[in-house]
Design an enzyme around this catalytic site. Structure first.
Site, PDB file in Angstrom:
ATOM      1  N   TYR A  53       0.834  -1.197   0.000  1.00 27.54           N
ATOM      2  CA  TYR A  53       0.000   0.000   0.000  1.00 27.54           C
ATOM      3  C   TYR A  53       0.870   1.248   0.000  1.00 27.54           C
ATOM      4  O   TYR A  53       2.051   1.212   0.370  1.00 27.54           O
ATOM      5  CB  TYR A  53      -0.938  -0.008   1.204  1.00 27.54           C
ATOM      6  CG  TYR A  53      -2.068   0.989   1.093  1.00 27.54           C
ATOM      7  CD1 TYR A  53      -2.925   0.966   0.002  1.00 27.54           C
ATOM      8  CD2 TYR A  53      -2.261   1.980   2.057  1.00 27.54           C
ATOM      9  CE1 TYR A  53      -3.957   1.887  -0.122  1.00 27.54           C
ATOM     10  CE2 TYR A  53      -3.289   2.904   1.945  1.00 27.54           C
ATOM     11  CZ  TYR A  53      -4.127   2.850   0.855  1.00 27.54           C
ATOM     12  OH  TYR A  53      -5.138   3.763   0.730  1.00 27.54           O
ATOM     13  N   ASN A 125     -14.995   3.620   1.403  1.00 31.85           N
ATOM     14  CA  ASN A 125     -15.583   3.377   0.088  1.00 31.85           C
ATOM     15  C   ASN A 125     -16.684   4.351  -0.322  1.00 31.85           C
ATOM     16  O   ASN A 125     -16.680   4.828  -1.467  1.00 31.85           O
ATOM     17  CB  ASN A 125     -16.076   1.931  -0.001  1.00 31.85           C
ATOM     18  CG  ASN A 125     -14.926   0.936   0.037  1.00 31.85           C
ATOM     19  OD1 ASN A 125     -13.892   1.163  -0.579  1.00 31.85           O
ATOM     20  ND2 ASN A 125     -15.095  -0.149   0.753  1.00 31.85           N
ATOM     21  N   ASN A 151     -18.575  -4.611  -9.380  1.00 32.59           N
ATOM     22  CA  ASN A 151     -19.098  -5.442  -8.286  1.00 32.59           C
ATOM     23  C   ASN A 151     -18.288  -5.286  -7.008  1.00 32.59           C
ATOM     24  O   ASN A 151     -18.539  -5.986  -6.024  1.00 32.59           O
ATOM     25  CB  ASN A 151     -19.136  -6.905  -8.695  1.00 32.59           C
ATOM     26  CG  ASN A 151     -17.778  -7.446  -9.118  1.00 32.59           C
ATOM     27  OD1 ASN A 151     -17.028  -6.767  -9.823  1.00 32.59           O
ATOM     28  ND2 ASN A 151     -17.456  -8.658  -8.712  1.00 32.59           N
ATOM     29  N   TYR A 238      -8.186   4.602  -9.475  1.00 31.09           N
ATOM     30  CA  TYR A 238      -8.077   4.651  -8.023  1.00 31.09           C
ATOM     31  C   TYR A 238      -7.642   3.322  -7.419  1.00 31.09           C
ATOM     32  O   TYR A 238      -7.651   3.153  -6.194  1.00 31.09           O
ATOM     33  CB  TYR A 238      -9.406   5.099  -7.406  1.00 31.09           C
ATOM     34  CG  TYR A 238     -10.532   4.083  -7.481  1.00 31.09           C
ATOM     35  CD1 TYR A 238     -10.808   3.235  -6.405  1.00 31.09           C
ATOM     36  CD2 TYR A 238     -11.319   3.965  -8.617  1.00 31.09           C
ATOM     37  CE1 TYR A 238     -11.837   2.305  -6.469  1.00 31.09           C
ATOM     38  CE2 TYR A 238     -12.348   3.049  -8.687  1.00 31.09           C
ATOM     39  CZ  TYR A 238     -12.604   2.219  -7.614  1.00 31.09           C
ATOM     40  OH  TYR A 238     -13.620   1.299  -7.679  1.00 31.09           O
ATOM     41  N   PHE A 263      -6.672   9.085  -8.287  1.00 27.66           N
ATOM     42  CA  PHE A 263      -7.391   9.569  -7.112  1.00 27.66           C
ATOM     43  C   PHE A 263      -7.027   8.685  -5.930  1.00 27.66           C
ATOM     44  O   PHE A 263      -7.078   7.458  -6.005  1.00 27.66           O
ATOM     45  CB  PHE A 263      -8.911   9.520  -7.333  1.00 27.66           C
ATOM     46  CG  PHE A 263      -9.697   9.915  -6.098  1.00 27.66           C
ATOM     47  CD1 PHE A 263      -9.909  11.250  -5.811  1.00 27.66           C
ATOM     48  CD2 PHE A 263     -10.175   8.952  -5.207  1.00 27.66           C
ATOM     49  CE1 PHE A 263     -10.602  11.628  -4.662  1.00 27.66           C
ATOM     50  CE2 PHE A 263     -10.868   9.317  -4.067  1.00 27.66           C
ATOM     51  CZ  PHE A 263     -11.079  10.659  -3.783  1.00 27.66           C
ATOM     52  N   LYS A 321     -18.507  -7.645   1.218  1.00 27.92           N
ATOM     53  CA  LYS A 321     -17.419  -7.293   2.125  1.00 27.92           C
ATOM     54  C   LYS A 321     -17.263  -8.337   3.221  1.00 27.92           C
ATOM     55  O   LYS A 321     -18.229  -8.933   3.695  1.00 27.92           O
ATOM     56  CB  LYS A 321     -17.730  -5.932   2.761  1.00 27.92           C
ATOM     57  CG  LYS A 321     -16.612  -5.368   3.615  1.00 27.92           C
ATOM     58  CD  LYS A 321     -15.407  -4.963   2.783  1.00 27.92           C
ATOM     59  CE  LYS A 321     -15.665  -3.776   1.893  1.00 27.92           C
ATOM     60  NZ  LYS A 321     -14.459  -3.360   1.145  1.00 27.92           N
TER      61      LYS A 321
END
Length: 328
Positions: A53, A125, A151, A238, A263, A321
Site C-alpha cells: 500500500y 468506500n 461489483n 483509483y 485519485f 465485504k
C-alpha cells in the site's frame, strides 16, 4: 481484550497477523474507551499487510482502518460524549480489536438505530465513490459514466449514488456471475470486460457520449476503458486490482485526447478542510441511516478468526465485504 496485531509484512497476508490479548492503559484526559462493534477488511488493509500500500504504519501495528464502536467510558474532562453512544472510529486507528482508546474529539457520533455493519463501511468506500462522481468532471443528470470493478464495494456505492443523481452507468465486471448483483443495485448497463468492450458500450448506450471513466483494475483494462470514452474524456484510476500498472496507448492519449489521472482518498483527506469533510460524511451518514446507501456483507468473523477473515478478504470472486465483529 484482544486485537489483531502484526509485527512484519509478507506476501501471504493471513500469515502475518494474529489475534493476541492486550491490556489497555487508564484513560488520559480527553480520551474515550470504545467497544468496537464492526470493522471491515478493505483491499487497502490487505495491501498494508503485504507491504504494497502507498502508506504503511510503523511496526508493530494493529490492523483495520475503519469501523464503528460504542463508547464504554470517557475521561472526566470529556463533554458531549457519553457511554452508550455509537461512534465512527478515526481512520487508521487499528479497528480490528475488541476495544480501543481514542481521542474523544476524533470520534463522530452516529445515528442510533442504523445498522452498525453498514456504518462501519462509511469512512473509505462511500466517500471514494461520491468524490469520483463529483470531483473529477462536471456531470449533469442524464450523463453516462463507465466504471470497471463494478461489483466491488466502491463500484456498488457508485451505482447507487449515480442513480440518485440521475446519472446513467455502464458497469464493467470481470465474470458473468457478477452481472446480476450489479444489476440489482440499479445499474443501467452491465458488461463483462473484453477486447471488444468499446463496441459493446457504444451499442448499449446508443452511441451516447461517455465523458468519465473510473478504473480500479489497471493493466490493459485501463486502455479498454479509454477506448470506450468519447474523445476528450477523462479516465481516473483509483486502484490496481489486476496487479499491473495502468496501460494506455498513445492513440488514446494523443489522437483521442483522453486524460488519465489518479485519485487517492487519503490525499483528499489531507488537503481538504474539516468543514468540507464533515459535510460529506453527514450526507453519506444520512443516506446509510435511511437505508438508501448500502453494501453487501458476504461474511462476518470474530476476532479469533482473523486469519480466516483476511484470507477470505484477499480471495477473488467475493460477492460482498468481509466484516470483523470483534465482540461477537
Amino acid at each position: 481484550m484482544k486485537h489483531a496485531r502484526y509485527t512484519q509484512r509478507g506476501p501471504v497476508p493471513q500469515d502475518v497477523i494474529e489475534a493476541v490479548e492486550f491490556d489497555l492503559p487508564a484513560l488520559a484526559p480527553g480520551q474515550a474507551l470504545v467497544e468496537v462493534l464492526a470493522a471491515p477488511i478493505n483491499p487497502s488493509d490487505v495491501l498494508t499487510l503485504t507491504g504494497e500500500y502507498g502508506s504503511l504504519p510503523p511496526l508493530p501495528a494493529v490492523g483495520g482502518n475503519e469501523g464503528v464502536g460504542r463508547v464504554a467510558a470517557v475521561a472526566d474532562d470529556v463533554a458531549g460524549l457519553s457511554p452508550g453512544q455509537t461512534v465512527l472510529l478515526p481512520v487508521g486507528c487499528g479497528t480490528w480489536a475488541t476495544h480501543l482508546v481514542a481521542e474523544a474529539r476524533a470520534l463522530v457520533p452516529l445515528p442510533e438505530g442504523a445498522d452498525p455493519q453498514q456504518l462501519a463501511m462509511l469512512t473509505v468506500n462511500p466517500p471514494t465513490a461520491r468524490l469520483l462522481l463529483s470531483d473529477i468532471v462536471d456531470l449533469e443528470p442524464g450523463d453516462w459514466v463507465i466504471q470497471n470493478a463494478a461489483n466491488s464495494a466502491v463500484g456498488g456505492y457508485l451505482v447507487q449514488l449515480a442513480r440518485a443523481r440521475g446519472l446513467r452507468t455502464v458497469n464493467v465486471v470481470r465474470r458473468e456471475g457478477a452481472v446480476a448483483d450489479v444489476e440489482a443495485l440499479g445499474a443501467n448497463v452491465v458488461l463483462v470486460d473484453g477486447d471488444d468492450l468499446a463496441a459493446r458500450v457504444t451499442e448499449a448506450t446508443g452511441g451516447a457520449k461517455v465523458t468519465l471513466g473510473i478504473d480500479a483494475v489497471g493493466g490493459m483494462a485501463t486502455e479498454r476503458m479509454a477506448q470506450a470514452l468519447a474523445p476528450g474524456g477523462t479516465l481516473v484510476n483509483y486502484g490496481a486490482m489486476g496487479g499491473e500498472p495502468c496501460a494506455i496507448s498513445p492513440g488514446s492519449l494523443i489522437f483521442r485526447g483522453i486524460t488519465l489521472r489518479g485519485f487517492w482518498l487519503a490525499h483528499w483527506f489531507k488537503v481538504t478542510d474539516a468543514a468540507t469533510r464533515n459535510a460529506l460524511f453527514a450526507e453519506l451518514v444520512g443516506l446509510i441511516a435511511k437505508g438508501q446507501l448500502k453494501a453487501r456483507v458476504q461474511e462476518t468473523y470474530g476476532i479469533d478468526r482473523i486469519k480466516d477473515a483476511v484470507k477470505a478478504a484477499a480471495a477473488g470472486e467475493r460477492s460482498g465485504k468481509v466484516m470483523i465483529l470483534p465482540n461477537g
